[in-house]
Design a protein around this motif. Structure first.
Motif, PDB file in Angstrom:
ATOM      1  N   VAL A  15       9.471  11.492   3.769  1.00  0.00           N
ATOM      2  CA  VAL A  15       9.177  10.065   3.604  1.00  0.00           C
ATOM      3  C   VAL A  15       9.246   9.685   2.132  1.00  0.00           C
ATOM      4  CG1 VAL A  15       7.481   8.227   3.943  1.00  0.00           C
ATOM      5  CG2 VAL A  15       7.686  10.064   5.634  1.00  0.00           C
ATOM      6  N   ALA A  16      10.070   8.694   1.820  1.00  0.00           N
ATOM      7  CA  ALA A  16      10.130   8.148   0.458  1.00  0.00           C
ATOM      8  C   ALA A  16       9.281   6.884   0.427  1.00  0.00           C
ATOM      9  CB  ALA A  16      11.572   7.825   0.077  1.00  0.00           C
ATOM     10  N   THR A  17       8.426   6.768  -0.567  1.00  0.00           N
ATOM     11  CA  THR A  17       7.562   5.596  -0.699  1.00  0.00           C
ATOM     12  C   THR A  17       7.885   4.859  -1.984  1.00  0.00           C
ATOM     13  OG1 THR A  17       5.773   6.671   0.538  1.00  0.00           O
ATOM     14  CG2 THR A  17       5.189   4.756  -0.808  1.00  0.00           C
ATOM     15  N   ILE A  18       8.198   3.576  -1.836  1.00  0.00           N
ATOM     16  CA  ILE A  18       8.481   2.704  -2.981  1.00  0.00           C
ATOM     17  C   ILE A  18       7.313   1.735  -3.104  1.00  0.00           C
ATOM     18  CG2 ILE A  18      10.030   0.949  -3.915  1.00  0.00           C
ATOM     19  CD1 ILE A  18      12.273   2.265  -2.217  1.00  0.00           C
ATOM     20  N   THR A  19       6.611   1.799  -4.214  1.00  0.00           N
ATOM     21  CA  THR A  19       5.427   0.974  -4.430  1.00  0.00           C
ATOM     22  C   THR A  19       5.663   0.021  -5.585  1.00  0.00           C
ATOM     23  OG1 THR A  19       4.004   2.803  -3.709  1.00  0.00           O
ATOM     24  CG2 THR A  19       2.949   0.979  -4.890  1.00  0.00           C
ATOM     25  N   ILE A  20       5.611  -1.275  -5.312  1.00  0.00           N
ATOM     26  CA  ILE A  20       5.702  -2.256  -6.397  1.00  0.00           C
ATOM     27  C   ILE A  20       4.412  -2.145  -7.203  1.00  0.00           C
ATOM     28  CG2 ILE A  20       5.963  -4.701  -6.989  1.00  0.00           C
ATOM     29  CD1 ILE A  20       7.317  -5.086  -4.265  1.00  0.00           C
ATOM     30  N   ALA A  27       3.990  -9.340  -7.802  1.00  0.00           N
ATOM     31  CA  ALA A  27       5.149 -10.240  -7.865  1.00  0.00           C
ATOM     32  C   ALA A  27       6.269  -9.506  -8.589  1.00  0.00           C
ATOM     33  CB  ALA A  27       4.786 -11.522  -8.603  1.00  0.00           C
ATOM     34  N   PHE A  28       7.500  -9.765  -8.185  1.00  0.00           N
ATOM     35  CA  PHE A  28       8.613  -9.056  -8.796  1.00  0.00           C
ATOM     36  C   PHE A  28       9.345  -9.901  -9.826  1.00  0.00           C
ATOM     37  CE2 PHE A  28       9.981 -10.407  -4.453  1.00  0.00           C
ATOM     38  CZ  PHE A  28      10.856 -11.424  -4.803  1.00  0.00           C
ATOM     39  N   ARG A  29       9.870  -9.223 -10.823  1.00  0.00           N
ATOM     40  CA  ARG A  29      10.758  -9.818 -11.821  1.00  0.00           C
ATOM     41  C   ARG A  29      12.103  -9.081 -11.695  1.00  0.00           C
ATOM     42  NH1 ARG A  29       8.746  -7.095 -17.552  1.00  0.00           N
ATOM     43  NH2 ARG A  29       8.475  -4.967 -16.746  1.00  0.00           N
ATOM     44  N   ALA A  30      13.050  -9.404 -12.560  1.00  0.00           N
ATOM     45  CA  ALA A  30      14.369  -8.778 -12.473  1.00  0.00           C
ATOM     46  C   ALA A  30      14.270  -7.259 -12.587  1.00  0.00           C
ATOM     47  CB  ALA A  30      15.287  -9.339 -13.552  1.00  0.00           C
ATOM     48  N   GLY A  87      -2.491  -1.082  -5.277  1.00  0.00           N
ATOM     49  CA  GLY A  87      -3.812  -1.687  -5.103  1.00  0.00           C
ATOM     50  C   GLY A  87      -4.071  -2.084  -3.672  1.00  0.00           C
ATOM     51  N   ASP A  88      -5.151  -2.837  -3.481  1.00  0.00           N
ATOM     52  CA  ASP A  88      -5.514  -3.243  -2.121  1.00  0.00           C
ATOM     53  C   ASP A  88      -5.537  -4.759  -1.941  1.00  0.00           C
ATOM     54  OD1 ASP A  88      -7.732  -3.888  -3.606  1.00  0.00           O
ATOM     55  OD2 ASP A  88      -9.108  -2.532  -2.561  1.00  0.00           O
ATOM     56  N   ARG A  89      -5.006  -5.498  -2.925  1.00  0.00           N
ATOM     57  CA  ARG A  89      -5.054  -6.958  -2.831  1.00  0.00           C
ATOM     58  C   ARG A  89      -3.732  -7.574  -2.398  1.00  0.00           C
ATOM     59  NH1 ARG A  89      -8.017  -9.961  -7.634  1.00  0.00           N
ATOM     60  NH2 ARG A  89      -8.099 -11.511  -5.956  1.00  0.00           N
ATOM     61  N   ALA A  90      -2.620  -6.942  -2.782  1.00  0.00           N
ATOM     62  CA  ALA A  90      -1.331  -7.571  -2.515  1.00  0.00           C
ATOM     63  C   ALA A  90      -0.254  -6.553  -2.157  1.00  0.00           C
ATOM     64  CB  ALA A  90      -0.874  -8.398  -3.713  1.00  0.00           C
ATOM     65  N   PHE A  91       0.515  -6.876  -1.146  1.00  0.00           N
ATOM     66  CA  PHE A  91       1.757  -6.173  -0.830  1.00  0.00           C
ATOM     67  C   PHE A  91       2.819  -6.643  -1.818  1.00  0.00           C
ATOM     68  CE2 PHE A  91       5.857  -6.637   1.449  1.00  0.00           C
ATOM     69  CZ  PHE A  91       6.155  -5.302   1.681  1.00  0.00           C
ATOM     70  N   CYS A  92       3.083  -7.942  -1.798  1.00  0.00           N
ATOM     71  CA  CYS A  92       3.995  -8.571  -2.761  1.00  0.00           C
ATOM     72  C   CYS A  92       3.853 -10.075  -2.610  1.00  0.00           C
ATOM     73  CB  CYS A  92       5.436  -8.140  -2.492  1.00  0.00           C
ATOM     74  SG  CYS A  92       6.665  -9.001  -3.513  1.00  0.00           S
ATOM     75  N   THR A  93       3.867 -10.789  -3.724  1.00  0.00           N
ATOM     76  CA  THR A  93       3.738 -12.242  -3.683  1.00  0.00           C
ATOM     77  C   THR A  93       5.003 -12.939  -4.171  1.00  0.00           C
ATOM     78  OG1 THR A  93       2.614 -12.178  -5.838  1.00  0.00           O
ATOM     79  CG2 THR A  93       1.219 -12.239  -3.864  1.00  0.00           C
ATOM     80  N   GLY A  94       6.150 -12.255  -4.026  1.00  0.00           N
ATOM     81  CA  GLY A  94       7.427 -12.894  -4.344  1.00  0.00           C
ATOM     82  C   GLY A  94       7.776 -12.850  -5.810  1.00  0.00           C
ATOM     83  N   ARG A 116       4.437  -1.351   4.502  1.00  0.00           N
ATOM     84  CA  ARG A 116       2.999  -1.023   4.556  1.00  0.00           C
ATOM     85  C   ARG A 116       2.292  -2.196   3.883  1.00  0.00           C
ATOM     86  NH1 ARG A 116      -0.518   0.533   0.740  1.00  0.00           N
ATOM     87  NH2 ARG A 116      -2.308   1.873   1.281  1.00  0.00           N
ATOM     88  N   VAL A 117       1.786  -3.114   4.684  1.00  0.00           N
ATOM     89  CA  VAL A 117       1.276  -4.391   4.157  1.00  0.00           C
ATOM     90  C   VAL A 117      -0.223  -4.268   3.918  1.00  0.00           C
ATOM     91  CG1 VAL A 117       1.284  -6.886   4.419  1.00  0.00           C
ATOM     92  CG2 VAL A 117       3.054  -5.519   5.553  1.00  0.00           C
ATOM     93  N   ASN A 118      -0.585  -4.101   2.665  1.00  0.00           N
ATOM     94  CA  ASN A 118      -1.957  -3.812   2.275  1.00  0.00           C
ATOM     95  C   ASN A 118      -2.731  -5.021   1.770  1.00  0.00           C
ATOM     96  OD1 ASN A 118       0.144  -3.451   0.277  1.00  0.00           O
ATOM     97  ND2 ASN A 118      -1.468  -3.014  -1.191  1.00  0.00           N
ATOM     98  N   GLY A 119      -2.085  -6.199   1.728  1.00  0.00           N
ATOM     99  CA  GLY A 119      -2.766  -7.398   1.222  1.00  0.00           C
ATOM    100  C   GLY A 119      -1.861  -8.600   1.374  1.00  0.00           C
ATOM    101  N   TYR A 120      -1.851  -9.452   0.354  1.00  0.00           N
ATOM    102  CA  TYR A 120      -1.030 -10.667   0.418  1.00  0.00           C
ATOM    103  C   TYR A 120       0.461 -10.337   0.537  1.00  0.00           C
ATOM    104  CZ  TYR A 120      -5.182 -13.143  -1.333  1.00  0.00           C
ATOM    105  OH  TYR A 120      -6.440 -13.660  -1.486  1.00  0.00           O
ATOM    106  N   ALA A 121       1.095 -10.921   1.538  1.00  0.00           N
ATOM    107  CA  ALA A 121       2.557 -10.869   1.685  1.00  0.00           C
ATOM    108  C   ALA A 121       3.013 -12.318   1.719  1.00  0.00           C
ATOM    109  CB  ALA A 121       2.954 -10.129   2.958  1.00  0.00           C
ATOM    110  N   ILE A 122       3.154 -12.879   0.536  1.00  0.00           N
ATOM    111  CA  ILE A 122       3.375 -14.312   0.380  1.00  0.00           C
ATOM    112  C   ILE A 122       4.733 -14.564  -0.277  1.00  0.00           C
ATOM    113  CG2 ILE A 122       2.443 -16.453  -0.609  1.00  0.00           C
ATOM    114  CD1 ILE A 122       0.626 -15.179   1.492  1.00  0.00           C
ATOM    115  N   GLY A 123       5.385 -15.655   0.107  1.00  0.00           N
ATOM    116  CA  GLY A 123       6.660 -16.020  -0.511  1.00  0.00           C
ATOM    117  C   GLY A 123       7.704 -14.945  -0.283  1.00  0.00           C
TER     118      GLY A 123
END
Length: 260
Positions: A14-19, A27-30, A58-65, A102-109
């Protein structure tokens, strides 16, 4: 590649990619996108890997765009809108291995779009989902809209985009956006259980199944590429800029004054 914005590990197939931008709610940038693309391709080429897990630190956000602090600069980097998000979306679909969110928090935008794109999604009970584009002068005019309609139904997808509401993990489960919901302390165990079940199956059969599923919605890729060109022009308008300013100033935007 030396990663700055993500964590990338490989354990027992299993490969795990964690933002890894918890200070920005992942949130992601380029830079983040470039690293994700590289990691997904590496996992695809590695024959020891059978499943890829995408998550947030962390435990607050998966990704917020997309990181709105860099929106006015076109997010920086390459791609139609500066941000190579189209390539991130494509690589999730194109790799021959299943991708589990693996959605651990906010999955917004854009984070909600990533969940939509992943083959499977397992959420913590504390996760929240939703779109914000029309509130901040943006939209995902490709997989984020058209594929979402295939996943949750067209009426629900229009509701998600037009109203920009928040949805609980249980609501996401009911609409088909996620496959399972578990308590936060059981999330890793549940994700690993799903991974292990997949790893028992024929990787070639799984790859063929994934490609077959994708065929039905492949036209969205071309439509999205065309629409992203229009989105780039939209980002240069005062109407879109008003959304970013309002977000940064923590006030309601006044889009109507720009409508002629």
């Amino acid at each position: 590649m030396e990663y700055q914005d993500i964590l990338y590990t490989k354990v027992d197939g299993v490969a795990t990619i964690t933002i890894n931008r918890p200070q920005r709610y992942n949130a992601f940038r380029a830079q983040t996108c470039e690293e994700m693309i590289h990691a997904f391709k590496d996992a695809d080429f590695d024959r020891s890997i059978g499943v890829v897990v995408l998550t947030g630190a962390g435990d607050r956000a998966f990704c917020t765009g997309g990181d709105q602090s860099t929106h006015e600069g076109g997010y920086g980097g390459r791609g139609t809108i500066g941000l190579p998000i189209e390539e991130v979306q494509s690589v999730i679909r194109d790799i021959a291995k299943p991708v589990i969110a693996r959605v651990n928090g906010y999955a917004i935008g854009g984070g909600n779009v990533l969940v939509t794109l992943c083959d499977l999604a397992i959420a913590s009970e504390t996760a929240q989902f939703g779109q914000v584009g029309p509130k901040v002068g943006s939209v995902d005019p490709g997989f984020g809209t058209a594929l979402l309609a295939r996943v949750v139904g067209e009426k629900k997808a229009r509701e998600i985009w037009y109203l920009c509401r928040r949805y609980t993990a249980q609501e996401a489960l009911a609409m088909g956006l996620v496959n399972a919901v578990v308590p936060p302390d059981k999330l890793d165990e549940e994700v690993r259980r799903w991974c292990d079940e997949i790893l028992e199956k024929s990787p070639t059969a799984i790859a063929l199944a994934k490609k077959s599923f994708n065929v039905d919605t492949e036209m969205i890729r071309g439509m999205g590429a065309l629409a992203m060109q229009a989105l780039r022009l939209y980002y240069d308008t005062p109407e879109s800029a008003e959304g970013v300013r309002a977000f940064q100033e923590k006030r309601k935007p006044d889009f109507r004054k720009y409508v002629k």
